[in-house]
Design an enzyme around this catalytic site. Structure first.
Site, PDB file in Angstrom:
ATOM      1  CD  GLU A   1       1.700  -1.638  -3.354  1.00 45.95           C
ATOM      2  OE1 GLU A   1       1.157  -1.840  -2.257  1.00 45.95           O
ATOM      3  OE2 GLU A   1       1.253  -2.102  -4.433  1.00 45.95           O
TER       4      GLU A   1
ATOM      5  CG  HIS B   1       3.361   0.055   2.319  1.00 50.72           C
ATOM      6  ND1 HIS B   1       4.011  -1.118   2.013  1.00 50.72           N
ATOM      7  CD2 HIS B   1       2.234   0.064   1.547  1.00 50.72           C
ATOM      8  CE1 HIS B   1       3.313  -1.780   1.109  1.00 50.72           C
ATOM      9  NE2 HIS B   1       2.236  -1.082   0.798  1.00 50.72           N
TER      10      HIS B   1
ATOM     11  CG  ASP C   1       0.473   2.980  -3.424  1.00 50.65           C
ATOM     12  OD1 ASP C   1       1.382   2.165  -3.231  1.00 50.65           O
ATOM     13  OD2 ASP C   1      -0.639   2.885  -2.893  1.00 50.65           O
TER      14      ASP C   1
ATOM     15  CG  HIS D   1      -1.597  -2.583  -8.342  1.00 52.14           C
ATOM     16  ND1 HIS D   1      -2.713  -3.261  -7.948  1.00 52.14           N
ATOM     17  CD2 HIS D   1      -0.996  -2.169  -7.198  1.00 52.14           C
ATOM     18  CE1 HIS D   1      -2.794  -3.262  -6.628  1.00 52.14           C
ATOM     19  NE2 HIS D   1      -1.761  -2.595  -6.155  1.00 52.14           N
TER      20      HIS D   1
ATOM     21  CG  ASP E   1      -1.656   0.347   1.693  1.00 53.09           C
ATOM     22  OD1 ASP E   1      -1.957   1.428   1.164  1.00 53.09           O
ATOM     23  OD2 ASP E   1      -0.784  -0.414   1.240  1.00 53.09           O
TER      24      ASP E   1
ATOM     25  CG  HIS F   1      -4.720   4.508  -0.436  1.00 53.19           C
ATOM     26  ND1 HIS F   1      -4.167   5.120  -1.537  1.00 53.19           N
ATOM     27  CD2 HIS F   1      -3.967   3.406  -0.193  1.00 53.19           C
ATOM     28  CE1 HIS F   1      -3.120   4.412  -1.951  1.00 53.19           C
ATOM     29  NE2 HIS F   1      -2.967   3.374  -1.159  1.00 53.19           N
TER      30      HIS F   1
ATOM     31  CE1 TYR G   1      -7.081   0.768  -0.068  1.00 50.28           C
ATOM     32  CE2 TYR G   1      -7.154  -0.590   1.903  1.00 50.28           C
ATOM     33  CZ  TYR G   1      -6.466   0.266   1.058  1.00 50.28           C
ATOM     34  OH  TYR G   1      -5.178   0.623   1.349  1.00 50.28           O
TER      35      TYR G   1
ATOM     36  CG  HIS H   1      -1.118  -4.739   1.331  1.00 49.98           C
ATOM     37  ND1 HIS H   1      -1.145  -5.109   0.013  1.00 49.98           N
ATOM     38  CD2 HIS H   1      -0.656  -3.469   1.340  1.00 49.98           C
ATOM     39  CE1 HIS H   1      -0.760  -4.097  -0.754  1.00 49.98           C
ATOM     40  NE2 HIS H   1      -0.454  -3.090   0.039  1.00 49.98           N
TER      41      HIS H   1
HETATM   42 FE1  FEO Z   1       0.310  -1.132  -0.481  1.00 53.56          FE
HETATM   43 FE2  FEO Z   1      -1.283   1.856  -0.999  1.00 53.56          FE
HETATM   44  O1  FEO Z   1       0.060   0.573  -1.184  1.00 53.56           O
END
Ligand code: FEO
Length: 404
Positions: free
Chosen positions: A80, A78, A82, A24, A164, A229, A196, A145
């Site tokens: 989001e 979360h 991903d 993104h 995250d 991640h 990151y 986040h």
């Molecule tokens: Fe906030 Fe890895 O997504």
């Protein structure tokens, strides 16, 4: 990749995205991974899913451990894309599972999926879930986040699924920090952590400090931190916690990043004697041309240095567009603890340096004034002024750095 046991029946069942280079808008030269975790207990639980393109991979990894129909609990830490966009696939295979999610997560997920099909239980900090021999403890982490974010702590195994938080955008065959350091280096891993943090978590330093203090107050012992991640922290999880606390406190190198762009090389020409002046004052310096550098890489370099000089030519009385874009992006990240200055060339009216300082002041950053402007092309006299500008800026950077 295939399922990897993290600890005593807790499996990584995620996917490695070796190819992604634009996350993104955030450039990911090393790719990334989407980590999710399967806990094998009397009532198997899945913690998070993966980006939808990788649904087949996580399904295959789950199947290598258990028939997905046996999964009884799905935690969504979360929402989001991903992490949550494979939820449809998972719930098709695990129709009896209950979903655990924060209230803000439930509301957000409902914008993407029809939730009426699923059994959803909203959880908050302190709520627990017994899955047999283990107890999961939910810890909301709003704005780390996203508003919906939470972490899940597996009490008996002392494993924190940190979502995250504490992640890195790294695609690697290594699943653990010690494996990664063994085949690459600790500094490569640290660099990925800083990159990151700078691009995703910079605005949330105060929240990070408060949340780490809350975790300490809860008395949670942590053997493993497993983010969604990158690599899993098992060799020394305290190290990544300390790194985060340092960054949240505004830790930086005693150095200057010169971040600039140029039209006809005059601003670039100014940057060189400025860098010399900084170096001769005993302060490290990096020179970064914006159109030659991905935005997220420039943000990382900004964050690593205590001081930043912005170089911008004037175009139509304003900052050069790439510089304006960089500062707009930086402002959104709400940086703290950095000192700023600006320089640049102009042809007739000027205005870019003034505009850059206006941006610094909007960000409430300490500034070094006045900036330095040069008409058309630096003369040898101007180059001496640039050198002196660099030296004086470096002196202020040292003073500023001493306060941290
Ligand atoms: Fe906030 Fe890895 O997504």
């Amino acid at each position: 990749m295939k399922a990897v046991e993290v600890k005593n029946g807790i499996y990584w069942v995620g996917a490695v995205d070796w190819a992604v280079r634009d996350f993104h808008g955030y450039v990911t030269p090393r790719g990334t991974s989407y980590n999710n975790y399967l806990i094998m207990d009397e009532e198997p639980a899945l913690l998070d899913t993966v980006k939808y393109d990788f649904a087949d991979i996580t399904v295959r990894n789950i199947r290598s451990v258990v028939d997905p129909a046996r999964i009884r609990h799905v935690v969504i830490n979360h929402i989001e894309n991903d992490h949550a966009t494979s939820i449809d696939r998972i719930m098709e295979m695990s129709p009896d599972a209950v979903i655990y999610i924060t209230e803000k997560g439930r509301k957000g997920l409902g914008r993407f999926f029809d939730l009426s099909r699923w059994n959803i239980r909203v959880v908050k900090t302190g709520d627990t879930l017994n899955i047999g021999r283990r107890t999961l403890l939910f810890i909301e982490t709003p704005m780390l986040h996203w508003p919906d974010s939470m972490m899940t702590y597996i009490k008996e195994d002392k494993v924190l699924i940190s979502q995250d938080g504490f992640g890195q955008h790294i695609a690697s065959s290594a699943r653990f920090d010690d494996e990664f350091i063994g085949c690459e280096s600790a500094s490569a891993l640290d660099d990925a952590v800083v990159d990151y943090y700078a691009n995703i978590l910079m605005p949330f330093g105060q929240i990070i400090k408060a949340k780490i203090a809350e975790i300490e107050k809860l008395g949670l012992e942590i053997d493993i931190i497993a983010p969604d991640h990158g690599v899993i922290w098992r060799s020394d999880p305290g190290r990544i916690l300390r790194m985060y606390l340092d960054m949240a406190e505004g830790k930086a190198d005693l150095s200057v990043s010169i971040i600039y762009d140029t039209m006809w090389e005059s601003t670039k020409q100014m940057s060189l004697p400025i860098a010399e002046g900084i170096k001769d004052e005993g302060v490290g310096c990096k020179v970064i041309k914006l159109r030659a550098t991905p935005m997220s890489a420039a943000i990382k370099e900004f964050w690593k240095s205590r001081g930043c000089l912005i170089g911008t030519p004037t175009l139509n009385n304003l900052m050069y567009p790439s510089v304006a874009e960089f500062l707009a992006h930086l402002r959104g990240l709400r940086p703290k603890g950095r000192i700023m200055g600006a320089f640049g060339s102009y042809g007739w009216g000027g205005g870019a340096v003034k505009e850059a300082y206006e941006e610094f002041k909007k960000m409430r950053l300490e500034v070094f004034e006045p900036g330095l402007e040069v008409l058309y092309k630096p003369s040898s006299e101007d180059e001496t002024k640039c050198y002196d500008f660099g030296r004086e800026f470096a002196k202020r950077v040292k003073e500023c750095h001493a306060k941290f």
